[in-house]
Design a protein around this motif. Structure first.
Motif, short mmCIF file in Angstrom:
data_model
loop_
_atom_site.label_atom_id
_atom_site.label_comp_id
_atom_site.label_asym_id
_atom_site.label_seq_id
_atom_site.Cartn_x
_atom_site.Cartn_y
_atom_site.Cartn_z
N ALA A 233 -15.17 -1.49 -10.20
CA ALA A 233 -13.96 -1.04 -9.94
C ALA A 233 -13.21 -2.13 -8.70
N CYS A 234 -13.73 -2.33 -7.91
CA CYS A 234 -13.09 -2.92 -6.54
C CYS A 234 -13.11 -4.80 -6.99
N GLN A 235 -14.01 -4.25 -7.38
CA GLN A 235 -14.00 -5.90 -7.55
C GLN A 235 -13.71 -6.53 -8.50
N HIS B 63 -14.82 3.68 2.14
CA HIS B 63 -15.04 2.72 2.57
C HIS B 63 -15.40 0.98 1.61
N ILE B 64 -15.74 1.34 0.84
CA ILE B 64 -15.56 -0.01 -0.24
C ILE B 64 -13.96 0.55 -0.63
N LYS B 65 -13.22 0.96 -1.13
CA LYS B 65 -12.26 0.83 -0.91
C LYS B 65 -11.17 0.43 0.01
N GLN B 66 -11.36 0.73 0.91
CA GLN B 66 -10.98 0.17 2.84
C GLN B 66 -11.43 -1.11 2.25
N ARG B 67 -12.35 -1.80 1.88
CA ARG B 67 -13.25 -3.07 2.14
C ARG B 67 -12.40 -4.01 1.02
N ALA B 68 -12.22 -4.05 -0.09
CA ALA B 68 -11.16 -4.70 -1.30
C ALA B 68 -9.74 -4.57 -0.60
N GLN B 69 -9.37 -4.01 -0.21
CA GLN B 69 -7.79 -3.88 0.48
C GLN B 69 -7.92 -4.83 1.15
#
Length: 342
Positions: free
Chosen positions: A255-257, A324-330
């Motif tokens: 989803a983040c990608q 963390h995955i979401k924060q990295r994508a942001q």
């Protein structure tokens, strides 16, 4: 012989350009801007495209570039570049200095990498490629303990060689170069030219330096992400727990990608985005961005609630990795947005 004043001018320039590169918001003056955005990587073929190439410029082009870039007494600069010999020396000095400061940026980066949680790097070296892939670990193969040390030693050797070569080059010219009507000493000439080149190289290394600063940021995120994965495995999960966790993390990453891909497609149209932001207001734009990342939120909650066999500590780690995955994508989206504004 090369005087102490010239030596002092050179070493002062080293410190000066390192500070200025970090604070610069300038753009390159003689390089085409990328028409697309690439995330920073350790692929040297891509990274070196951000470097200026003074060697391919004619003497006339280099003189014009230097005079155009320097916001100081152009007459003074033109005096320093009056003869073919002084112009040639200035251009060669620019090549030396640019390579030196390029290596200092790389040295700083690898020093940063080497000082970030080496136990995690060791653990990554021990686990299989299959574990890294199934747990969606962002990791560059070059970040092994051995290769990090190799890169540091390689850069150190290059720096030592270029300092020696530069010193010998200046020694040779300081005794043979004839200045304009003997009105200017070699030391005075060196001071003026070094200061001018600092401004030029600071400008031209801005994107190269930014690339490495971005890599530092993403590397920190990657280290923290790996730490969470390792913490999960340290709890000795059973095969069913491992599989379920990998599915949840993979779903979030996908989803983040997708959100990042949308941002990449939009970034050349930054003007339209700004107009849209003005019409809708900052709050609406924020809500849109949030929606991009949380589009799978209901599915994520359902997956977590169905994990009855997980201990509270496991659930906490799983949720922390999702965040963390979401924060990295942001963070990646911020980098892309910043690139679109330059």
């Amino acid at each position: 012989m090369l005087g102490s004043t010239a030596q002092a001018g050179w070493y002062e320039s080293v410190s000066q350009i390192q500070n200025q590169c970090n604070n610069s918001s300038s753009t390159r003056t003689h390089q085409k801007k990328n028409k697309h955005y690439d995330l920073p990587t350790d692929d040297w073929k891509q990274t070196c495209k951000l470097l200026p190439n003074y060697m391919n410029l004619s003497h006339h082009e280099f003189e014009r570039l230097l005079c155009k870039t320097i916001q100081m007494d152009h007459y003074q600069i033109q005096q320093c570049l009056a003869s073919t010999e002084t112009l040639q020396l200035s251009q060669q000095l620019a090549i030396f200095m640019c390579t030196f400061f390029q290596l200092k940026i790389e040295e700083d980066y690898w020093h940063y990498v080497a000082n970030l949680n080496m136990p995690i790097v060791t653990w990554l070296s021990e686990v299989s490629k299959d574990v890294r892939e199934k747990n969606s670990i962002n990791w560059d193969y070059s970040k092994t303990k051995l290769n990090i040390q190799y890169q540091q030693n390689l850069i150190q050797n290059k720096l030592q060689r270029i300092e020696i070569n530069l010193y010998n080059y200046l020694q040779r010219y300081s005794s043979s170069l004839k200045m304009n009507d003997n009105k200017m000493s070699f030391e005075r000439w060196m001071n003026i030219i070094c200061n001018a080149l600092v401004v030029l190289i600071q400008t031209d290394l801005h994107h190269f330096n930014t690339n490495f600063e971005q890599k530092k940021i993403l590397f920190t995120y990657d280290i923290n992400g790996v730490h969470l994965v390792k913490s999960f495995y340290d709890l000795n999960p059973i095969e069913e727990q491992v599989y379920s966790t990998q599915q949840i993390w993979r779903s979030k990453l996908k989803a983040c990608q997708e959100a990042i891909t949308q941002q990449k497609r939009r970034w050349p149209m930054s003007d339209q985005v700004m107009v849209k932001a003005t019409i809708l207001g900052n709050r609406s734009i924020t809500n849109m961005k949030q929606y991009e990342f949380d589009i799978d939120a209901n599915n994520e909650k359902n997956q977590l609630s169905s994990m009855k066999c997980f201990s509270p500590s496991m659930r906490a780690i799983i949720q922390a990795r999702l965040d963390h995955i979401k924060q990295r994508a942001q963070q990646i989206k911020k980098i892309i947005h910043a690139s679109s504004q330059e």
